[in-house]
Design a protein around this motif. Structure first.
Motif, PDB file in Angstrom:
ATOM      1  N   VAL A 161      -6.384   5.654  -1.208  1.00 37.38           N
ATOM      2  CA  VAL A 161      -5.122   4.958  -0.925  1.00 37.38           C
ATOM      3  C   VAL A 161      -4.866   4.920   0.576  1.00 37.38           C
ATOM      4  CG1 VAL A 161      -2.639   4.920  -1.386  1.00 37.38           C
ATOM      5  CG2 VAL A 161      -4.222   5.704  -3.163  1.00 37.38           C
ATOM      6  N   GLU A 216       0.828  -1.203   0.000  1.00 37.67           N
ATOM      7  CA  GLU A 216       0.000   0.000   0.000  1.00 37.67           C
ATOM      8  C   GLU A 216       0.868   1.261   0.000  1.00 37.67           C
ATOM      9  OE1 GLU A 216      -3.008  -0.153  -0.674  1.00 37.67           O
ATOM     10  OE2 GLU A 216      -3.341  -2.288  -0.312  1.00 37.67           O
ATOM     11  N   ARG A 245       3.540   1.702  -1.592  1.00 39.57           N
ATOM     12  CA  ARG A 245       4.006   1.957  -2.959  1.00 39.57           C
ATOM     13  C   ARG A 245       2.981   2.741  -3.782  1.00 39.57           C
ATOM     14  NH1 ARG A 245       6.235  -3.305  -2.196  1.00 39.57           N
ATOM     15  NH2 ARG A 245       4.473  -4.332  -3.256  1.00 39.57           N
ATOM     16  N   ARG A 246       1.767   2.825  -3.294  1.00 36.76           N
ATOM     17  CA  ARG A 246       0.716   3.580  -3.975  1.00 36.76           C
ATOM     18  C   ARG A 246       0.614   5.024  -3.457  1.00 36.76           C
ATOM     19  NH1 ARG A 246      -4.456   0.827  -2.534  1.00 36.76           N
ATOM     20  NH2 ARG A 246      -5.352   2.197  -4.130  1.00 36.76           N
TER      21      ARG A 246
END
Length: 233
Positions: A185, A170, A172-173
């Motif tokens: 996100v 998560e 990385r988002r």
């Protein structure tokens, strides 16, 4: 204890179950305590003892979590549930967890919530305000956790490691600055963090929590704050 001594456990069985959950320190609870308490709940359900189903479900969930925390084999906890396999017990726990998170009571809903979160639901004003105030703090805490895991991986097992992998995914988002585009996100990240702070309370992870210092109390506060903002206190 007075209630346990003066009430017939066949007529008033709930205090016995509640007593098991209140034993301190927790390591004094035995495998048989957990199993017997689960059988009492099964007796209440099938023998017409007056009860509130939501209360029984909550007590069962707490007993199953305590049993798993204490290392009670899930196959031993299966018979009182009318189950036959450890996997069925695991599914029971996941269904109860999903229900607590406001999801359909299914293991698939819990798994989807863990892996992907639910981004389709509209972010309300209260939840959005929480992200504006605490979004950066949530990201920073999650990043610190991933780093801590890299430094002390030997202190956790595969189960907790997988949850931290989900948190790293998560991260990385990540979208900066924090705007409405970021909210879904952040919601997904907070979902996995909420599951993590439940799991990491297990005694197995005492050393890992000690290494994190103030990080874990901060993550608990963040997870519960976001959950309250999203679902209400």
């Amino acid at each position: 204890m007075d209630e346990l001594e003066h009430n017939d456990p066949f007529e008033h069985p709930l205090p016995v179950v509640q007593h098991v959950l209140q034993i301190r320190p927790v390591h004094l609870v035995t495998d048989d305590d957990i199993i017997d308490a689960l059988w009492i709940l099964a007796y209440i359900k099938v023998c017409g003892v007056p009860h509130v189903p939501a209360t029984i479900d909550q007590l069962e969930y707490e007993l199953l979590l305590l049993g798993r925390r204490l290392g009670v084999p899930q196959i031993r906890m299966a018979p009182p549930l009318g189950a036959k396999t450890p996997q069925a017990v695991d599914h029971r726990i996941k269904r109860a967890r999903a229900k607590r998170l406001g999801l359909p009571a299914s293991e698939r809903a819990e798994r989807d919530y863990r892996l992907r979160g639910i981004t389709a639901a509209k972010v309300g004003r209260r939840e959005a305000a929480w992200y504006r105030r605490h979004g950066l703090q949530l990201w920073d805490a999650a990043q610190a956790l991933v780093k801590l895991r890299g430094e002390h991986d030997e202190l956790i097992d595969d189960e907790l490691a997988q949850t931290i992998v989900d948190i790293a995914r998560e991260l990385r988002r990540k979208i900066l600055p924090v705007t409405p585009t970021s909210y879904p996100v952040l919601r997904d990240l907070a979902t996995v963090v909420y599951l993590f702070v439940e799991e990491v309370q297990d005694d197995r992870y005492d050393e890992f929590r000690a290494k994190g210092g103030s990080l874990f109390p901060e993550m608990v506060k963040l997870a519960h704050g976001q959950h309250a903002a999203r679902f209400g206190s």
